[in-house]
Design a protein around this motif. Structure first.
Motif, PDB file in Angstrom:
ATOM      1  N   LYS A  10     -17.247  -4.591  -8.074  1.00  0.00           N
ATOM      2  CA  LYS A  10     -16.698  -3.341  -7.541  1.00  0.00           C
ATOM      3  C   LYS A  10     -15.313  -3.509  -6.909  1.00  0.00           C
ATOM      4  O   LYS A  10     -14.938  -2.775  -5.993  1.00  0.00           O
ATOM      5  CB  LYS A  10     -17.664  -2.717  -6.526  1.00  0.00           C
ATOM      6  N   ILE A  11     -14.562  -4.470  -7.454  1.00  0.00           N
ATOM      7  CA  ILE A  11     -13.184  -4.654  -7.000  1.00  0.00           C
ATOM      8  C   ILE A  11     -12.273  -3.615  -7.654  1.00  0.00           C
ATOM      9  O   ILE A  11     -11.297  -3.161  -7.053  1.00  0.00           O
ATOM     10  CB  ILE A  11     -12.706  -6.084  -7.312  1.00  0.00           C
ATOM     11  N   GLY A  47       0.790  -1.224   0.000  1.00  0.00           N
ATOM     12  CA  GLY A  47       0.000   0.000   0.000  1.00  0.00           C
ATOM     13  C   GLY A  47       0.819   1.269   0.000  1.00  0.00           C
ATOM     14  O   GLY A  47       0.289   2.349  -0.248  1.00  0.00           O
ATOM     15  N   SER A  48       2.132   1.134   0.251  1.00  0.00           N
ATOM     16  CA  SER A  48       2.989   2.324   0.320  1.00  0.00           C
ATOM     17  C   SER A  48       3.970   2.411  -0.841  1.00  0.00           C
ATOM     18  O   SER A  48       4.660   3.418  -0.982  1.00  0.00           O
ATOM     19  CB  SER A  48       3.773   2.318   1.640  1.00  0.00           C
ATOM     20  N   ASN A  49       4.045   1.367  -1.648  1.00  0.00           N
ATOM     21  CA  ASN A  49       4.998   1.357  -2.758  1.00  0.00           C
ATOM     22  C   ASN A  49       4.541   2.291  -3.873  1.00  0.00           C
ATOM     23  O   ASN A  49       3.344   2.422  -4.151  1.00  0.00           O
ATOM     24  CB  ASN A  49       5.171  -0.059  -3.304  1.00  0.00           C
ATOM     25  N   ARG A  51     -12.347   3.842 -14.500  1.00  0.00           N
ATOM     26  CA  ARG A  51     -11.806   5.073 -15.077  1.00  0.00           C
ATOM     27  C   ARG A  51     -10.410   4.920 -15.677  1.00  0.00           C
ATOM     28  O   ARG A  51     -10.160   5.362 -16.809  1.00  0.00           O
ATOM     29  CB  ARG A  51     -11.838   6.184 -14.028  1.00  0.00           C
ATOM     30  N   ALA A  52      -9.482   4.339 -14.946  1.00  0.00           N
ATOM     31  CA  ALA A  52      -8.121   4.190 -15.479  1.00  0.00           C
ATOM     32  C   ALA A  52      -8.089   3.282 -16.710  1.00  0.00           C
ATOM     33  O   ALA A  52      -7.459   3.635 -17.726  1.00  0.00           O
ATOM     34  CB  ALA A  52      -7.179   3.676 -14.391  1.00  0.00           C
ATOM     35  N   PRO A  53      -8.756   2.110 -16.693  1.00  0.00           N
ATOM     36  CA  PRO A  53      -8.789   1.292 -17.905  1.00  0.00           C
ATOM     37  C   PRO A  53      -9.431   2.001 -19.093  1.00  0.00           C
ATOM     38  O   PRO A  53      -8.939   1.920 -20.224  1.00  0.00           O
ATOM     39  CB  PRO A  53      -9.621   0.076 -17.480  1.00  0.00           C
ATOM     40  N   ALA A  54     -10.542   2.719 -18.828  1.00  0.00           N
ATOM     41  CA  ALA A  54     -11.220   3.432 -19.913  1.00  0.00           C
ATOM     42  C   ALA A  54     -10.328   4.523 -20.487  1.00  0.00           C
ATOM     43  O   ALA A  54     -10.276   4.724 -21.709  1.00  0.00           O
ATOM     44  CB  ALA A  54     -12.528   4.032 -19.404  1.00  0.00           C
ATOM     45  N   GLY A  55      -9.625   5.235 -19.613  1.00  0.00           N
ATOM     46  CA  GLY A  55      -8.711   6.268 -20.083  1.00  0.00           C
ATOM     47  C   GLY A  55      -7.597   5.706 -20.934  1.00  0.00           C
ATOM     48  O   GLY A  55      -7.234   6.282 -21.973  1.00  0.00           O
ATOM     49  N   ASP A 113      -4.399  -1.198 -10.017  1.00  0.00           N
ATOM     50  CA  ASP A 113      -3.732  -1.478  -8.739  1.00  0.00           C
ATOM     51  C   ASP A 113      -3.992  -0.343  -7.755  1.00  0.00           C
ATOM     52  O   ASP A 113      -3.763   0.826  -8.055  1.00  0.00           O
ATOM     53  CB  ASP A 113      -2.228  -1.637  -8.993  1.00  0.00           C
ATOM     54  N   TYR A 114      -4.485  -0.679  -6.564  1.00  0.00           N
ATOM     55  CA  TYR A 114      -4.852   0.345  -5.582  1.00  0.00           C
ATOM     56  C   TYR A 114      -3.662   1.187  -5.135  1.00  0.00           C
ATOM     57  O   TYR A 114      -3.769   2.410  -4.962  1.00  0.00           O
ATOM     58  CB  TYR A 114      -5.464  -0.302  -4.333  1.00  0.00           C
ATOM     59  N   ALA A 115      -2.520   0.547  -4.919  1.00  0.00           N
ATOM     60  CA  ALA A 115      -1.388   1.216  -4.275  1.00  0.00           C
ATOM     61  C   ALA A 115      -0.637   2.171  -5.190  1.00  0.00           C
ATOM     62  O   ALA A 115      -0.050   3.147  -4.717  1.00  0.00           O
ATOM     63  CB  ALA A 115      -0.419   0.178  -3.715  1.00  0.00           C
ATOM     64  N   THR A 116      -0.631   1.904  -6.497  1.00  0.00           N
ATOM     65  CA  THR A 116       0.264   2.645  -7.387  1.00  0.00           C
ATOM     66  C   THR A 116      -0.465   3.543  -8.376  1.00  0.00           C
ATOM     67  O   THR A 116       0.152   4.080  -9.294  1.00  0.00           O
ATOM     68  CB  THR A 116       1.162   1.664  -8.164  1.00  0.00           C
TER      69      THR A 116
END
Length: 280
Positions: free
Chosen positions: A171-172, A83-85, A176-180, A226-229
Motif C-alpha cells: 500500500k505504498i 510535497g509542494s513541488n 489507479r494512475a498506473p492502470a489509467g 509520486d505523491y507530490a505531483t
C-alpha cells in the motif's frame, strides 16, 4: 532496478547513479543553507530524486550533464520543499538535459554487458525504428526480461512488474494512475494496430511494442505514483493516468520524439491541481 542496471551496464551505470545522488543531495543542502531554511537532507528525499534521475538516463550520460540535471532539484525548494513541488523533480531534470543536449542524450546507447566502452546501437531508438519500419519485429521476451539497451532503470519490465506488485501489496502506491496510463496506451495501440494491419495479430503486436519498449512501464510504476505531483483524489488519479497514456501514445505516433512518457507526465503534472479541484 538499481542493481540490475549496474549488472547490465557495469561501471557506466554505477557512476551515473553515484554522481546523480551526490549532486542532488549537495544542491539541496546548498539551497537550504543559502535560503536559511532547515536542512532536511537526512529525510533522503534528495537521494531518492538522485536515484530516479539516474534511472531515467542512458548509462553513458556524461557526469557533468548529470550534475546539471541534478541542479534542477532547487526548483523543489522554490515551490516550498518536499510535497509542494508541482513537477516531478527527476523528470524535470531529465527534461532540461534532453532539451539542452538532445544529441548526447539520444545518440548513443550501451549494449548490455558491454566491455568495450560505448557500443553505439543507433541514434534512433527502438520505438523510432519500429515507427519508421526500419525494424519489422523484436524479441518480446528479451524486452520483457530486460536484456536490451535503454535507460538504466527502464530495461526490465519483469523487474518493474515485480516492484509494482510489491509496492501495491504494501500500500505504498495506488493502482489507479498506473492502470489509467497502461490501459489507455493499450487501447490506443490496439486501435492503431488494427487500423494499420487489419488483423488481431497486428493489433496485439502493436500493444506489445508499446508496453515493452521505452520507459512506459517505469513511468507507470515509479513516476505517476509520486505523491507530490499527482492528484490526491481517486477519480483524479485515474484521469491523470489516462491523460499520461494518451499523450504518450500521441507523441510516440505522431510527433518528432519517439518517446513521450517524460513529456506526458510533466504536462499532466501541471493539471494535477485542477483535477483535484474538479474531482475532490
Amino acid at each position: 532496478e538499481v542493481v540490475y542496471g549496474i549488472i547490465l551496464f557495469g561501471w557506466h551505470a554505477a557512476l551515473t547513479i553515484a554522481v546523480s545522488v551526490i549532486s542532488c543531495i549537495l544542491f539541496e543542502f546548498i539551497f537550504q543553507k543559502v535560503t536559511k531554511q532547515k536542512v532536511v537532507i537526512n529525510n533522503l528525499s534528495a537521494a531518492v530524486t538522485g536515484v530516479m534521475l539516474a534511472l531515467v538516463c542512458p548509462p553513458t550520460t556524461p557526469w557533468w550533464m548529470i550534475v546539471i540535471g541534478s541542479a534542477v532539484i532547487v526548483a523543489k525548494g522554490l515551490f516550498g520543499g518536499i510535497g509542494s513541488n508541482v513537477f516531478n523533480p527527476a523528470l524535470t531534470g531529465r527534461a532540461v538535459m534532453f532539451i539542452s543536449f538532445p544529441a548526447i542524450m539520444g545518440a548513443q546507447w550501451l549494449t548490455p554487458h558491454s566491455t568495450s566502452g560505448i557500443d553505439a546501437i543507433s541514434s534512433a531508438t527502438t520505438l523510432s525504428k519500429l515507427s519508421s519500419g526500419a525494424i519489422q519485429s523484436i524479441d518480446f521476451w528479451q524486452y520483457f526480461v530486460g536484456n536490451r539497451a535503454g535507460c538504466i532503470g527502464e530495461t526490465s519490465v519483469l523487474l518493474i512488474l515485480i516492484s509494482f506488485i510489491f509496492l501495491l501489496a504494501t500500500k505504498i502506491i495506488d493502482w489507479r494512475a498506473p492502470a489509467g496510463m497502461i490501459g489507455t496506451v493499450t487501447v490506443c495501440a490496439f486501435i492503431a494496430g488494427l487500423a494499420k494491419t487489419g488483423t488481431m495479430a497486428g493489433a496485439g503486436q502493436e500493444i506489445l511494442i508499446n508496453l515493452l519498449t521505452g520507459g512506459l512501464a517505469f513511468g507507470a510504476c515509479f513516476i505517476v505514483t509520486d505523491y507530490a505531483t499527482t492528484p490526491v483524489t481517486k477519480p483524479g488519479r485515474l484521469i491523470f493516468g489516462a491523460g499520461c497514456g494518451l499523450i504518450t501514445f500521441l507523441i510516440r505516433k505522431f510527433c518528432g520524439y519517439p518517446e513521450g512518457v517524460m513529456f506526458s507526465i510533466l504536462i499532466m503534472n501541471s493539471v494535477a491541481p485542477l483535477l483535484n479541484n474538479f474531482t475532490g
